[in-house]
Design an enzyme around this catalytic site. Structure first.
Site: not given
Lengths: 279, 279
Positions: A178, A180
């Protein structure tokens, strides 16, 4: 702010969430975490100055973009000042003393559950239970008497809440990352930056997107990502979000100047240093 | 198939769903509806021939694309043979005899609930209850004793289940449209088609997307939509989905031939007739 003690960093979710891991990776252990229930609250908290930074998930390498966060970025005055990439490692976590045989119901966020299909297929006695949050499922397990015996979350969450990792590496696909974005009220320095995020809309004429991308292509500026989102009240018209690579004070600046003559509503969301995939 | 009696059309959701409305708009009242619980089941049912067509939501003008359905289109051998656009009109629906004063809990799909914020703000005594489906919430209201007094769904659902529309036009924004694709095992005719959907991937080199779009731009072929989705196992690489306008046997065919020399994994999902926004 960074040199005057711990940095207050807003995240969506409970302590132990992957956003918390991203904040630790970005700022080190001296983070004063500000957990918030919603992404809207995260943006508000940073905009009002109650947190110095916000850490926002924008994209998962398997599930794709967090599209609503693109909408929020455009609506917000905050600047993107960094990115940080977390390898999503999912653990089966239970109260101390629980054995694998004693686990029937397993709670986690639906996206995390969906990424552990193989684990559930090989443990037919276990039932996935959708919950609002990964780390929150561990917190509830330890604090309350929820309707589950174990949770799927980060190793960080297990440590924070005094729970135990029964099984590690539950995720079907290890190439699960992921990305960010780090948000701040002030833009970051251009020195050292090699990635720029921007958003614009276009006249609804043939070739408009091709011309817009041409501003970058003719200068050899690479496009790392394109995303489109609907424009409210203008069905089948879109805002385009780009991540481009290169010196924001060099070729990218020249490309943006040309793009400004083609695009409407052009806005630079921020320039920052590109991060590699973590080990 | 069309001339041999009613056409079997698969949808995801219950009868009365907006997909059902889309099927009626596309094929008229003589539709033999095949409601299915999941999008995967919809694709399977059409692929196996148990339904002649499938009607698939791909994009809402407010909420954006149904991204997972792009992934399913690429993974499927089915062809896109038409599009149809439904104006999403949301109604407050209750059992006959219920008055507005008697409504406390209101169930619907979370996306529908989110599109009725103004209605809930002006009716503070009513509580939104997230449910799995719009029409399914009406069905449960009439058949079972669910934990709600009313549902938000289409007028079609109210009529099908013998329920009553208490309030119409609940949606905050009337420019609320959902675009559906019609899927078939056989491609549609090129004659009369003026829109083509396709998918491809690109070499990870600077300017690749600009070059790909150039195949269309130099021929004056307009791009109606671009969407990107992550490639599994290749973090930060994407598949690109385009909708382009024009004669699929003319300029679009020439553009596709050129695109084929630049793109990898190029596949035409289908050519069909573009639909205007309904009144």
């Amino acid at each position: 702010v960074e040199n005057r003690g711990p940095l207050t960093v807003a995240i969506q979710g409970e302590a132990g969430a992957f956003s918390h891991q991203a904040a630790l990776d970005a700022f080190g252990a001296a983070v004063d975490l500000f957990p918030l229930p919603t992404f809207d609250a995260l943006f508000e908290t940073v905009t009002e100055g109650a947190a110095a930074r916000g850490v926002l998930p924008i994209e998962n390498s398997l599930a794709g973009s967090v599209h609503e966060n693109y909408d929020r970025l455009w609506a917000s005055p905050l600047h993107v000042v960094a990115e940080t990439i977390v390898r999503v490692k999912l653990c089966l976590i239970a109260r101390p003393g629980t054995t694998l045989d004693g686990v029937r119901r397993v709670a986690s966020h639906p996206v995390a559950l969906a990424q552990c299909r193989r684990f559930f297929a090989s443990h037919p006695g276990m039932e996935p239970v959708p919950a609002y949050d990964t780390a929150g499922s561990v917190l509830q397990l330890v604090r309350d008497t929820p309707g589950w015996d174990a949770a799927i979350a980060s190793r960080l969450a297990a440590g924070l809440y005094g729970a135990e990792v029964l099984v590690a590496d539950l995720e079907d696909d290890p190439r699960n990352y992921t990305r960010f974005l780090v948000l701040s009220r002030e833009p970051g320095p251009l020195a050292g930056a090699d990635k720029t995020s921007l958003v614009f809309t276009l006249e609804n004429v043939p070739g408009a997107l091709h011309r817009a991308l041409g501003s970058f292509a003719v200068r050899g500026v690479d496009l790392a990502k394109i995303e489109s989102r609907p424009l409210r009240g203008r069905p089948w018209e879109y805002a385009f979000y780009l991540d481009v690579l290169g010196d924001p004070a060099g070729a990218v600046r020249a490309a943006l100047a040309e793009l400004g003559t083609v695009a409407r509503d052009l806005r630079v969301l921020g320039s920052y240093r590109r991060q590699p995939l973590p080990a």
